[in-house]
Design a protein around this motif. Sequence first.
Motif, mmCIF file in Angstrom:
data_model
loop_
_atom_site.group_PDB
_atom_site.id
_atom_site.type_symbol
_atom_site.label_atom_id
_atom_site.label_comp_id
_atom_site.label_asym_id
_atom_site.label_seq_id
_atom_site.Cartn_x
_atom_site.Cartn_y
_atom_site.Cartn_z
ATOM 1 N N ASP A 1 55.532 112.220 59.682
ATOM 2 C CA ASP A 1 55.021 110.798 60.268
ATOM 3 C C ASP A 1 54.752 111.389 61.901
ATOM 4 O O ASP A 1 55.820 111.675 62.196
ATOM 5 C CB ASP A 1 55.448 109.705 59.959
ATOM 6 N N PRO A 2 53.427 111.483 62.397
ATOM 7 C CA PRO A 2 53.797 112.522 63.323
ATOM 8 C C PRO A 2 53.719 111.780 64.394
ATOM 9 O O PRO A 2 53.995 111.850 65.769
ATOM 10 C CB PRO A 2 51.729 112.879 63.588
ATOM 11 N N VAL A 3 53.700 109.976 64.272
ATOM 12 C CA VAL A 3 53.979 109.123 65.665
ATOM 13 C C VAL A 3 55.232 107.979 65.676
ATOM 14 O O VAL A 3 55.944 108.337 65.994
ATOM 15 C CB VAL A 3 52.885 107.929 65.926
ATOM 16 N N TYR A 4 55.406 107.661 63.989
ATOM 17 C CA TYR A 4 57.234 107.589 64.359
ATOM 18 C C TYR A 4 58.022 107.618 62.310
ATOM 19 O O TYR A 4 57.476 108.283 61.524
ATOM 20 C CB TYR A 4 56.522 105.688 63.798
ATOM 21 N N SER A 5 59.282 106.949 62.305
ATOM 22 C CA SER A 5 59.668 107.304 61.792
ATOM 23 C C SER A 5 61.307 107.346 61.240
ATOM 24 O O SER A 5 60.664 106.125 62.455
ATOM 25 C CB SER A 5 60.148 109.945 61.553
ATOM 26 N N HIS A 6 62.274 106.866 60.382
ATOM 27 C CA HIS A 6 62.461 106.046 59.573
ATOM 28 C C HIS A 6 63.895 106.687 60.592
ATOM 29 O O HIS A 6 64.094 107.477 59.273
ATOM 30 C CB HIS A 6 62.364 104.604 58.442
ATOM 31 N N HIS B 1 56.844 111.030 83.289
ATOM 32 C CA HIS B 1 57.069 111.333 82.227
ATOM 33 C C HIS B 1 58.008 110.917 80.624
ATOM 34 O O HIS B 1 59.099 110.392 80.970
ATOM 35 C CB HIS B 1 56.862 112.142 81.675
ATOM 36 N N VAL B 2 57.310 109.295 80.367
ATOM 37 C CA VAL B 2 58.079 109.018 79.204
ATOM 38 C C VAL B 2 58.206 109.521 77.722
ATOM 39 O O VAL B 2 57.065 109.036 77.611
ATOM 40 C CB VAL B 2 57.767 107.285 79.735
ATOM 41 N N ALA B 3 59.319 109.671 77.207
ATOM 42 C CA ALA B 3 58.627 110.637 76.051
ATOM 43 C C ALA B 3 60.254 109.686 74.452
ATOM 44 O O ALA B 3 61.394 110.228 75.274
ATOM 45 C CB ALA B 3 58.935 112.073 75.620
ATOM 46 N N GLY B 4 59.680 109.651 73.850
ATOM 47 C CA GLY B 4 60.290 109.645 72.311
ATOM 48 C C GLY B 4 61.004 108.015 72.678
ATOM 49 O O GLY B 4 60.259 107.087 73.174
ATOM 50 N N GLY B 5 61.664 107.558 71.837
ATOM 51 C CA GLY B 5 62.894 106.227 71.927
ATOM 52 C C GLY B 5 61.996 105.111 70.677
ATOM 53 O O GLY B 5 61.549 105.867 70.120
ATOM 54 N N GLY B 6 63.116 104.031 70.734
ATOM 55 C CA GLY B 6 62.995 103.594 70.119
ATOM 56 C C GLY B 6 62.412 102.364 69.731
ATOM 57 O O GLY B 6 62.556 102.112 71.160
ATOM 58 N N ALA C 1 67.008 101.936 64.420
ATOM 59 C CA ALA C 1 65.813 102.527 62.737
ATOM 60 C C ALA C 1 65.020 103.228 62.253
ATOM 61 O O ALA C 1 64.545 103.923 62.265
ATOM 62 C CB ALA C 1 66.112 101.139 61.843
ATOM 63 N N ILE C 2 64.481 103.132 63.645
ATOM 64 C CA ILE C 2 63.132 103.859 64.117
ATOM 65 C C ILE C 2 63.343 104.524 65.342
ATOM 66 O O ILE C 2 63.134 104.150 66.436
ATOM 67 C CB ILE C 2 62.136 102.649 64.277
#
Length: 356
Positions: A28-33, A333-338, A344-345
Amino acid sequence: MISRRNVLAALGAGLAIPAWAQHHPGHDPVYSHLTDPKIKTPPLDTMKLQQVFDSPAPKAAQQGRWVTRAALPLPRSEMAWATTLNNRMHIVGGYGEQRVDRPYHHVYDQASDKWIDAPLLPRGANHVGVAVVNGKLYAIGGFIEQNRRPDNLCFVLDGDSWRAIAPLPKPFAAIGCAAINGHLHAIGGAIGDTFATKKSVDWHLVYDPRIDQWSTRSPMPTGRDHTGTLAVNGKIHVIGGRVDSFHTNSNLHHVYDPKADKWEPRAPLPTARSGHGAVFYRGRIFVMGGEGTNRVYGQNEGYDVEKDIWESYAPMPTPRHGLGAAAIGNFIHVAGGGPIMGGAIQSAIHEAFTLD
């Protein structure tokens, strides 16, 4: 008070990743588990329930704004921090692709709004401390299991490859790192090989690149990890973090003076949290994101270093924790994160804040 804001606009913006699928097909390009690769739909209901946007700090006259930028090449979290080198943001290690021991190293170029694959760490880890000293990128410690079992390995990016340097005297991770006068300070962090034995420490170690050696300095007043740590005007600020767990987050704000080897308290962080970003921008320290018990924070609170006061600014459109945050030019810039509590995500979302 929890504000339930719709994040679908942010999701839609994050989907535009032209080259991503070429390198990571099937994800998935935006979220992954973290544990189940078959889960493709982000838990929007949980996200909305946990999101917090409202700060107790007074509002700044100039609120600023957030814009969407190119998403990470793949969803990641628990990198712990990011740093800026040569006007580019470096994000190292973290969770991703159903693993917690990845050697990721991605670099964001603001001029082209693109991410670049950079030399991988010699070993995978999460919660890696990063700092730039004398124009070189350092990676300090890290967990090799999920938020536990730290090692003491340290590296410097030397040209196009990482080179091992003197290891930490003892293993710990989720360390606050900052550079002062050509030295790297590693402050606080966590130890423990199991969740039951994991605890925060008040350790303060200093690395001298000239002699490839670690030494000790005055410990910070209260041991904690997942802090916001940065150098401003020759002193080091350590802001917020957790004492053993995000269930016991702290709002403490201490400043270290390397000349006197002493710590002093400053105005506390309005919203106690951990796993947040902390960036010096336009004469203020901005703290954004983070997590707590059933909470993921979008608050963006700014600290006036001269006046010793906090104000609130426009919150992050998509609250996250365990993110990478760094200032480049007129943007944070703020990238990624749960996007939900815990690991979990992961997300690939990249949003940038500006006062312009």
